[in-house]
Write a protein that holds these residues in place. Structure first.
Motif, PDB file in Angstrom:
ATOM      1  N   UNK A  39       0.817  -1.214   0.000  1.00  0.00           N
ATOM      2  CA  UNK A  39       0.000   0.000   0.000  1.00  0.00           C
ATOM      3  C   UNK A  39       0.850   1.262   0.000  1.00  0.00           C
ATOM      4  N   UNK A  40       2.039   1.214   0.623  1.00  0.00           N
ATOM      5  CA  UNK A  40       2.834   2.429   0.714  1.00  0.00           C
ATOM      6  C   UNK A  40       3.683   2.684  -0.512  1.00  0.00           C
ATOM      7  N   UNK A  41       4.042   1.602  -1.250  1.00  0.00           N
ATOM      8  CA  UNK A  41       4.952   1.803  -2.367  1.00  0.00           C
ATOM      9  C   UNK A  41       4.826   0.626  -3.319  1.00  0.00           C
ATOM     10  N   UNK A  42       4.366   0.889  -4.517  1.00  0.00           N
ATOM     11  CA  UNK A  42       4.184  -0.180  -5.489  1.00  0.00           C
ATOM     12  C   UNK A  42       5.456  -0.479  -6.270  1.00  0.00           C
ATOM     13  N   UNK A  43       6.549   0.179  -5.946  1.00  0.00           N
ATOM     14  CA  UNK A  43       7.805  -0.020  -6.647  1.00  0.00           C
ATOM     15  C   UNK A  43       8.490  -1.264  -6.092  1.00  0.00           C
ATOM     16  N   UNK A  44       8.956  -2.151  -6.980  1.00  0.00           N
ATOM     17  CA  UNK A  44       9.600  -3.384  -6.545  1.00  0.00           C
ATOM     18  C   UNK A  44      11.042  -3.119  -6.135  1.00  0.00           C
ATOM     19  N   UNK A  45      11.633  -4.095  -5.460  1.00  0.00           N
ATOM     20  CA  UNK A  45      13.022  -3.955  -5.019  1.00  0.00           C
ATOM     21  C   UNK A  45      13.958  -3.749  -6.209  1.00  0.00           C
ATOM     22  N   UNK A  46      13.822  -4.536  -7.308  1.00  0.00           N
ATOM     23  CA  UNK A  46      14.699  -4.269  -8.456  1.00  0.00           C
ATOM     24  C   UNK A  46      14.523  -2.859  -9.020  1.00  0.00           C
ATOM     25  N   UNK A  47      13.283  -2.349  -9.022  1.00  0.00           N
ATOM     26  CA  UNK A  47      13.052  -0.980  -9.502  1.00  0.00           C
ATOM     27  C   UNK A  47      13.753   0.034  -8.608  1.00  0.00           C
ATOM     28  N   UNK A  48      13.681  -0.175  -7.289  1.00  0.00           N
ATOM     29  CA  UNK A  48      14.344   0.740  -6.358  1.00  0.00           C
ATOM     30  C   UNK A  48      15.845   0.681  -6.549  1.00  0.00           C
ATOM     31  N   UNK A  49      16.379  -0.515  -6.763  1.00  0.00           N
ATOM     32  CA  UNK A  49      17.819  -0.663  -6.981  1.00  0.00           C
ATOM     33  C   UNK A  49      18.233   0.036  -8.269  1.00  0.00           C
ATOM     34  N   UNK A  50      17.419  -0.104  -9.310  1.00  0.00           N
ATOM     35  CA  UNK A  50      17.720   0.555 -10.580  1.00  0.00           C
ATOM     36  C   UNK A  50      17.692   2.068 -10.406  1.00  0.00           C
ATOM     37  N   UNK A  51      16.718   2.585  -9.686  1.00  0.00           N
ATOM     38  CA  UNK A  51      16.641   4.025  -9.437  1.00  0.00           C
ATOM     39  C   UNK A  51      17.851   4.512  -8.642  1.00  0.00           C
ATOM     40  N   UNK A  52      18.257   3.747  -7.640  1.00  0.00           N
ATOM     41  CA  UNK A  52      19.428   4.129  -6.847  1.00  0.00           C
ATOM     42  C   UNK A  52      20.679   4.130  -7.726  1.00  0.00           C
ATOM     43  N   UNK A  53      20.784   3.143  -8.613  1.00  0.00           N
ATOM     44  CA  UNK A  53      21.937   3.082  -9.517  1.00  0.00           C
ATOM     45  C   UNK A  53      21.942   4.295 -10.444  1.00  0.00           C
TER      46      UNK A  53
END
Length: 125
Positions: A39-53
């Motif tokens: 509910x708080x964030x529909x972004x997946x872990x790989x998406x978050x990692x890609x954004x951080x990269x």
């Protein structure tokens, strides 16, 4: 003697129920955690990692590109969209920062509306 047997049976039964309840509590906690995450964030872990990269790569490119003051520009990324904010010395530096960010692999678009030129507020598009 009979009282201690009953007491021991009662202790054993209580321990059995307590240990049996532990897995149910873990499952309930995992379910609650998954629902909160979803509910708080529909972004997946790989998406978050890609954004951080992407954020790290853009900052690195700024640091190695002449004409861009990397320390004055903040970079954030969400779903491949890079947002730049801070202060640049000229319109040319702002455009150079946009171009450099856009060239990083994985960047979908660049929003530089948060960049101000020499302390002037950003212009409305």
């Amino acid at each position: 003697m009979r009282t201690s047997t009953i007491r021991n049976s009662l202790y054993a039964t209580t321990l059995m129920f307590a240990f049996a309840a532990i897995p149910f509590g873990q499952v309930m906690a995992q379910d609650a955690g998954a629902r909160m995450q979803q509910s708080s964030d529909n972004q997946t872990v790989p998406d978050k990692a890609a954004d951080a990269w992407i954020t790290t790569k853009v900052k690195s490119e700024f640091g190695t590109t002449k004409g861009i003051s990397a320390t004055n520009i903040s970079v954030s990324t969400h779903d491949g969209v890079v947002t730049l904010s801070g202060t640049v010395s000229s319109q040319a530096e702002k455009e150079r920062a946009e171009r450099v960010a856009q060239l990083v692999k994985g960047v979908k678009s660049v929003d530089s509306s948060g960049l101000t030129i020499g302390g002037m507020p950003p212009t409305e598009k």
